[in-house]
Design an enzyme around this catalytic site. Sequence first.
Site, PDB file in Angstrom:
ATOM      1  N   HIS A  73       0.820  -1.210   0.000  1.00  0.00           N
ATOM      2  CA  HIS A  73       0.000   0.000   0.000  1.00  0.00           C
ATOM      3  C   HIS A  73       0.853   1.258   0.000  1.00  0.00           C
ATOM      4  CE1 HIS A  73      -4.231  -1.521   1.223  1.00  0.00           C
ATOM      5  NE2 HIS A  73      -3.597  -2.425   0.498  1.00  0.00           N
ATOM      6  N   ASP A  74       2.044   1.171   0.551  1.00  0.00           N
ATOM      7  CA  ASP A  74       2.947   2.315   0.509  1.00  0.00           C
ATOM      8  C   ASP A  74       3.466   2.536  -0.903  1.00  0.00           C
ATOM      9  OD1 ASP A  74       4.641   4.408   1.538  1.00  0.00           O
ATOM     10  OD2 ASP A  74       6.311   3.000   1.401  1.00  0.00           O
ATOM     11  N   PRO A 170      -5.808  -1.341  -5.350  1.00  0.00           N
ATOM     12  CA  PRO A 170      -6.797  -2.329  -5.802  1.00  0.00           C
ATOM     13  C   PRO A 170      -7.726  -2.761  -4.670  1.00  0.00           C
ATOM     14  CG  PRO A 170      -4.581  -2.931  -6.506  1.00  0.00           C
ATOM     15  CD  PRO A 170      -4.435  -1.834  -5.503  1.00  0.00           C
ATOM     16  N   HIS A 200      -1.220 -13.908  -0.530  1.00  0.00           N
ATOM     17  CA  HIS A 200      -2.407 -14.365   0.200  1.00  0.00           C
ATOM     18  C   HIS A 200      -2.288 -15.826   0.607  1.00  0.00           C
ATOM     19  CE1 HIS A 200      -5.293 -10.996  -1.370  1.00  0.00           C
ATOM     20  NE2 HIS A 200      -4.410 -10.567  -0.490  1.00  0.00           N
ATOM     21  N   THR A 201      -1.116 -16.390   0.452  1.00  0.00           N
ATOM     22  CA  THR A 201      -0.875 -17.737   0.954  1.00  0.00           C
ATOM     23  C   THR A 201      -0.761 -17.758   2.470  1.00  0.00           C
ATOM     24  OG1 THR A 201       0.520 -19.699   0.696  1.00  0.00           O
ATOM     25  CG2 THR A 201       1.654 -17.603   0.800  1.00  0.00           C
ATOM     26  N   ASP A 252      -5.675 -18.634   3.072  1.00  0.00           N
ATOM     27  CA  ASP A 252      -5.291 -19.930   2.510  1.00  0.00           C
ATOM     28  C   ASP A 252      -5.852 -21.007   3.428  1.00  0.00           C
ATOM     29  OD1 ASP A 252      -4.051 -22.313   1.806  1.00  0.00           O
ATOM     30  OD2 ASP A 252      -2.081 -21.416   1.499  1.00  0.00           O
ATOM     31  N   THR A 255      -2.864 -24.301   4.268  1.00  0.00           N
ATOM     32  CA  THR A 255      -1.669 -24.037   5.092  1.00  0.00           C
ATOM     33  C   THR A 255      -1.640 -22.547   5.419  1.00  0.00           C
ATOM     34  OG1 THR A 255      -0.366 -23.829   3.050  1.00  0.00           O
ATOM     35  CG2 THR A 255      -0.310 -25.960   4.178  1.00  0.00           C
TER      36      THR A 255
END
Length: 358
Positions: A73-74, A170, A200-201, A252, A255
């Site tokens: 975001h930065d 986004p 996003h894992t 996720d 895991t």
Amino acid sequence: MAVTSSSSTCDGFFIISLIVIVSSLFGTSSAQLNATFYSGTCPNASAIVRSTIQQALQSDARIGGSLIRLHFHDCFVNGCDGSLLLDDTSSIQSEKNAPANANSTRGFNVVDSIKTALENACPGIVSCSDILALASEASVSLAGGPSWTVLLGRRDGLTANLSGANSSLPSPFEGLNNITSKFVAVGLKTTDVVSLSGAHTFGRGQCVTFNNRLFNFNGTGNPDPTLNSTLLSSLQQLCPQNGSNTGITNLDLSTPDAFDNNYFTNLQSNNGLLQSDQELFSNTGSATVPIVNSFASNQTLFFEAFVQSMIKMGNISPLTGSSGEIRQDCKVVNGQSSATEAGDIQLQSDGPVSVADM
């Protein structure tokens, strides 16, 4: 957090070659970044960052995803200049107030702890923007993901850009074309969209980030047809219609605290949590689909692409040389005081894709 020992799949030759290639792609300003920037002034900077995050993980398993999200975001607003970290003042409207950040971004307290430790060791040397880059690498490698050589030498911005944060970040509710356009606007490509989404894992997501898929997707009166039926049932129980939307679940499912390629195998079975996740695979004919398939079948390939994308993202319009400053406190420009007391904000989702239209 179930931390595994990092098993980097990027050998030394790959990393060195990658640094040379990426540095050449981003012009003079980025070329001034280098891996040994603090070797003479704060040689233990990386170790201090890593140690502080290890301590934070003992009480907050999801902090890794949160810290990567701060870096993302930065960099997408004003470049990688630490502007997201600034609080409101009489002359600054904080980017923390943007819908994509308010009630969403978290981990500021860990950044402050890192800054305090670095100031104690080497006062006035390490920038807040470099802290975000180092923290992202440490978070990934501590979760069993790849390790890479972080290019350093960024300086901190003197202002924030609230309007830029409102327009450039986004959203998990956006379509793939819009998200890709926002990546392209900062010099990234389709492969970067997929590889960076792979963060996003690990991390968590709050109901408000995916409840649009559960009952009335796009005004159809039905759930998102690309959502696995078993996952749909469990999410509807967690996030009932007209509920508070404060429930939290893993990004996720398989895991949740390990950095691996299971995020992509989840997409192949329609188990992506966010709309923006699942569209990478379910958007028929999209250039993202074969990339998802490649990463799902080859974790080494994903790790290498992720490292390259993180370095590219970290090279978005950095301030170097005499531009900007080295903040003493990441929340305020030197010589100013914040109008509000900084603190952690309730998490909605971790990882690169932001929460918008809250």
